[in-house]
Design an enzyme around this catalytic site. Sequence first.
Site: not given
Lengths: 308, 308, 263, 263
Positions: D57-58
Amino acid sequence: MPGKVTTMRDAVADLVRDGDTVAIEGFTHLIGFSAGHEIIRQRKRDLTLARMTPDVIYDQMIAAGVARKLIFSWLGNPGVGGLNAIRRRIEPASVGDGTALEVEEYSHFGMVARYTAGAANLPFMPLRSYFETDLPAANPLIREIRSPYSEETVYAVPPLNPDVTVVHAQRADVAGNTQVWGLLGCQKEAAFAAERVIVVVEELVDEAVIRADPNRTIIPGLIVDAVVVEPFGAHPSYVQGAYDRDNRFYLDWDPISRDEAATQAWLRDWVYGLDGRAAYVEKLGDAHLASLRPGSAPSGSVDYGTYA
Amino acid sequence: MPGKVTTMRDAVADLVRDGDTVAIEGFTHLIGFSAGHEIIRQRKRDLTLARMTPDVIYDQMIAAGVARKLIFSWLGNPGVGGLNAIRRRIEPASVGDGTALEVEEYSHFGMVARYTAGAANLPFMPLRSYFETDLPAANPLIREIRSPYSEETVYAVPPLNPDVTVVHAQRADVAGNTQVWGLLGCQKEAAFAAERVIVVVEELVDEAVIRADPNRTIIPGLIVDAVVVEPFGAHPSYVQGAYDRDNRFYLDWDPISRDEAATQAWLRDWVYGLDGRAAYVEKLGDAHLASLRPGSAPSGSVDYGTYA
Amino acid sequence: MTGVADDVAFSKSEMMIVAAARELAGQRVCFVGVGLPNIAVNLAKRTVAPDMELVYEAGVFGARPARLPLSIGDPTIVTGATAVVSMFELFAFYLQRGLVDVGFLGAAQIDRFGNINTTVIGDYAAPRTRLPGSGGACEIAINARNVFVIMRQSSRSFVERIDFRTSPGNLGGAEQADAIRRAGGWQGRGPSVVVTDLGIWHFDETGEMRLDSLHPGATLDEVRETIAWDPKISPSLSPTPAPTADELRLVREELDPEGIYTK
Amino acid sequence: MTGVADDVAFSKSEMMIVAAARELAGQRVCFVGVGLPNIAVNLAKRTVAPDMELVYEAGVFGARPARLPLSIGDPTIVTGATAVVSMFELFAFYLQRGLVDVGFLGAAQIDRFGNINTTVIGDYAAPRTRLPGSGGACEIAINARNVFVIMRQSSRSFVERIDFRTSPGNLGGAEQADAIRRAGGWQGRGPSVVVTDLGIWHFDETGEMRLDSLHPGATLDEVRETIAWDPKISPSLSPTPAPTADELRLVREELDPEGIYTK
């Protein structure tokens, strides 16, 4: 992930179907002329063509009869004038008894917002445009929406999800991981919005080249169906760092496209009469192509570091 | 454009005001610890702190008493556990007669969408999240919105426009044109959304370095108010290509932060007792910093071409 | 040829481009439109506004074109620029956020209040002439802090009633326009200036354009003949200074050597 | 220690991680959550799913971490990845667009229908324990095609009624959940599997979890004692194969040499 490298002929035959909505994007930069020509050559029909700036490529495709509808935001030959073949399908005086081209019209930001909504799987995208203009009346898909936080009203556009998006790029690997520098336009959004994606590149590179600079990747192989390697595939538009815009061509297209017979003759000579981009490049000639080569302006390298 | 290079002390004194909403973003990567410490040192008060992942930096700032409110989406010490100083200000058992921290909570995409709406000057941003969860009840700013194209309902979040956004980056020029590689998080959106922007960099570079690779620029100097040059300013978080995360520090913070006295002692030793990041770096020591240096993984260079 | 600068003859188009460029003095961020705005802005960057940042809708901020861009997506606007961004970001984070001081537009039709048509001549559904359409003009007119217009005068272009409103100007007048722009959260204050081949028009307190400057060689009769309404003329109407030799040299040798815009 | 593989003892946590990794066989695109999912997914990539693309998700697609990432934003997930994108793009164009096959989540509380709480224990306004909150879990649960959960069993975590619904699972049952997911345009079909330190649970046609596999050393009594409702047990309940020597070596030597997750 298996290799997706194929020929333009097979990519278009397999992935573009009569009646499809097709987006060949690229804002002045990286316009997929070679894909457009193959669509003409394979005599695809009843396409809905979407593109912010239809440019000469859609003028040629529409002259060749592949489209029934056009979705766009700026209809011109950039820096030159109008798109005459398309105008002949829109202005009643020249359409006559022929079939008029259906048009669905937005502003640039409206088109970008439509692709963005399509890429993000959103039912609409809000934007601060269209206020007090005649565009919402001309296109009922441009609709008002109230903010849930105030009395404020803005406009919305619906998602645009092409059946096929074609992206021309500097380089990709066999899996379709694609990198672009210079103008990015709305290609990323148009690709993520699409059901099928064809990537056409100047150069096929090793996966390691892509992975050495992951911030430059605009499209992951995950959403790519075919990779076609065709140097000069964007001519007469340009590829940052590889070749310049062939401005002479854009100027020459104006008189050609004003005349239906000259337009069809051009299509015979440069599209139907050739079996693909390699023949087109050969016909253009080395000297001409060499004149379009820019000097060198390297980006320099940055360090990602190893963390093992 | 005149140079904007200044000291952290002056940047924070001039641009951060009591009562401001402050966003120090950076998703694990490029967290602006040195700016946070200066805000502590200058004893700013009543701040609303916005950050997707408050991380150790907001645990420290909230322990130091700078904030009255927290806007966030994931409250933890990544890979370690909880944020204990913040929890002491939230859980009634430990807040006791003290002042509880006000919290306003979203999901990650909700926070990103808030910054994006702020950056784009939109009254709201739609997203497909929050369905059938308790989050909209916990935060009434998460609201339903009907699509103008169907019966479909999605959720919306309002824009977040910080008074000040702090961005830590690999490099910028004196005008504040800022480049980042590696994780981008939501820094671009948080910066465009803000009224004032402080950029903190590992390295000040010549304008020509920025202009050699314009696709790498994430923030234009146009929106930047101050440029602060502070190598290792993101420690104990990391900077892609420059230094690794100091994981030992994150682990050590857990027992320190469980104890209020130990927390305050740490702040005395490492923040109040030092006059800035240079002293902090000296106190960390060369040997420790050297242990955080990664090996080299160059991106390679691309060619933009000259077109004159 | 309509005039002489330092004994050098110049064309109406050259005067128009030079006058438009001069209006940009002191501006910080300019959103460059296709065609005539492109050459006017690039001339300003080389003369009165060297620090002005050029924004191209193609996704470029801080362009330093080494030649006149052949289009607003020319590679020369990318090489050496400060930032290249997606078009979503350009329109959302730069324009819609209010970071653009001047949007510079062309037009096919304009009315007295600076409302612009670049879509069709005639009926939309069955147009006599199909024009390019909005491109970015609609949102530039709404969200650029100020709008500059450059276009040639003719009674077909300066009309009582435009056939299609592509880009809003002062709507039905300044009072209405100010109220709507404020209430609707527009970033822009509306049109500031219209530079033509005959003169320079600004907008008065009613929101209507008023001729403030007349180009060398142009006459008020000519102005009135090329406009479909009875135009306001400033009581302090002044002559536009002729192009300098340096301005003409830049236009002819650097910016438009083939004379595409300046014939 | 709960069992022995090829005469090597292993812990409950090691069994859980190995079992979770094996569930990923054949999956194409996996969204990696923080903590236990991180190690399970990285083990799968080294064993049953070498071609699986890891999404963090980064903002990373196609990560090839050279070490176990210390967090989901570790620099090792960037170097050598296929693509790094903004978090807006990651959540909008990858997750919300439906490109993620498996979202792998942890949980503090889960109910029989796979609804998850990671927000608070107790009342939201005055929590007994403040947990991390959603992070990306809420939208992963809605838009990842399938959701895998990894968590330790206890009567405090496998509860009759979760204190806060952070991430929707099968809501009040499969029929309701399917109707709502379809009508609401969710990309996800809901939870597929819950892997615990005692066994492997899949979801039956009513949308309730059912124990399909029991880990070596675990007993049904133990399963029932660590769950707040009377759980469904598959009539064809089978024993989970013990970790192989290779799986244990990867976990102990490469992925978690300090034993942070596997103690």
